[in-house]
Design an enzyme around this catalytic site. Sequence first.
Site, short mmCIF file in Angstrom:
data_model
loop_
_atom_site.label_atom_id
_atom_site.label_comp_id
_atom_site.label_asym_id
_atom_site.label_seq_id
_atom_site.Cartn_x
_atom_site.Cartn_y
_atom_site.Cartn_z
N GLU A 1 14.05 -11.61 23.58
CA GLU A 1 14.03 -10.58 22.52
C GLU A 1 12.58 -10.25 22.19
O GLU A 1 11.75 -11.16 22.06
CB GLU A 1 14.76 -11.09 21.27
CG GLU A 1 14.74 -10.16 20.09
CD GLU A 1 15.41 -8.83 20.39
OE1 GLU A 1 14.68 -7.81 20.37
OE2 GLU A 1 16.63 -8.80 20.65
N ASP B 1 21.60 -0.94 23.82
CA ASP B 1 21.46 0.46 23.43
C ASP B 1 22.22 1.33 24.43
O ASP B 1 21.93 1.29 25.63
CB ASP B 1 19.98 0.85 23.42
CG ASP B 1 19.72 2.18 22.73
OD1 ASP B 1 20.60 3.07 22.81
OD2 ASP B 1 18.65 2.34 22.12
N ASP C 1 30.30 -1.70 21.65
CA ASP C 1 31.23 -1.12 20.68
C ASP C 1 31.35 0.39 20.87
O ASP C 1 31.89 1.07 20.01
CB ASP C 1 30.81 -1.45 19.24
CG ASP C 1 29.41 -0.94 18.93
OD1 ASP C 1 28.73 -0.45 19.84
OD2 ASP C 1 29.00 -1.04 17.75
N THR D 1 29.95 -10.83 15.00
CA THR D 1 28.83 -10.54 14.10
C THR D 1 29.33 -9.82 12.86
O THR D 1 30.44 -9.28 12.82
CB THR D 1 27.79 -9.66 14.81
OG1 THR D 1 28.39 -8.39 15.11
CG2 THR D 1 27.32 -10.31 16.11
N LYS D 2 28.48 -9.79 11.82
CA LYS D 2 28.82 -9.04 10.61
C LYS D 2 29.03 -7.57 10.94
O LYS D 2 29.92 -6.92 10.40
CB LYS D 2 27.70 -9.20 9.58
CG LYS D 2 27.57 -10.60 9.00
CD LYS D 2 26.45 -10.65 7.97
CE LYS D 2 26.32 -12.06 7.39
NZ LYS D 2 25.21 -12.14 6.41
#
Length: 240
Positions: A95, A145, A181, A218-219
């Site tokens: 990252e 992305d 997503d 994840t949130k």
Amino acid sequence: MTESHDTPITPDGEARPHRRIKSFVMRAGRMTEGQQRGLDQGGPLYILPLADSPVDYDQVFGRSAPRTLEIGFGMGHSLLEMAAAAPEQDFIGVEVHRPGVGALLNGVLTQGLKNLRVYDCDAIEVLNRCVADNSLDRLMLFFPDPWHKARHHKRRIVQLEFAELVRRKLKPGGVFHMATDWEPYAEYMLEVMSAAPGYRNRAADGTYVPRPEERPITKFERRGERLGHGVWDLKFEKVD
């Protein structure tokens, strides 16, 4: 976001030197106290330098264990949870977002984890220079992305060239696990990976696998589920 092979042209018609598009987009962000602690105290212990030859990760971790590499771990919540849940395995995160690196390392320090290391540089460089062929049990790429606009599709990290690079780094039977997503990107990744040689789709119907239990929610994903948004997981296994 993969390499681009376009050569920019100057106004006078001359070609500029080639600029490679990296596997990431730099985003500015303020550092919290915890994130700074992670970098200051955890960086010297857990951030690995970019090497010029394949790294002996057995020596780095002090053992031989199943090894997972994640590209683009964001703020590190999922990777931290996975490493804590599987102390018998070793994890490497890549990252470039400094607050994210700091957040992950702060968690590593807080939980006292010994099975996680980090690169804070371009993932393509890490794979090419640091990771030996046939050495990874799993490579994870979660929510990259999607580069929605058609003219930007060449910037997507999942391309045939990248799939071949990943295949070389995976052990036979190793798995490339992707998640997104955005359904059009899921369809795009499925198309690319289905055309990539040396892989087998682990989905029984040749499309997507059910959400694997080992991938933490994840949130952001929970919020999306409440809004009716979907998430698509793909798992492709190296077969030769």
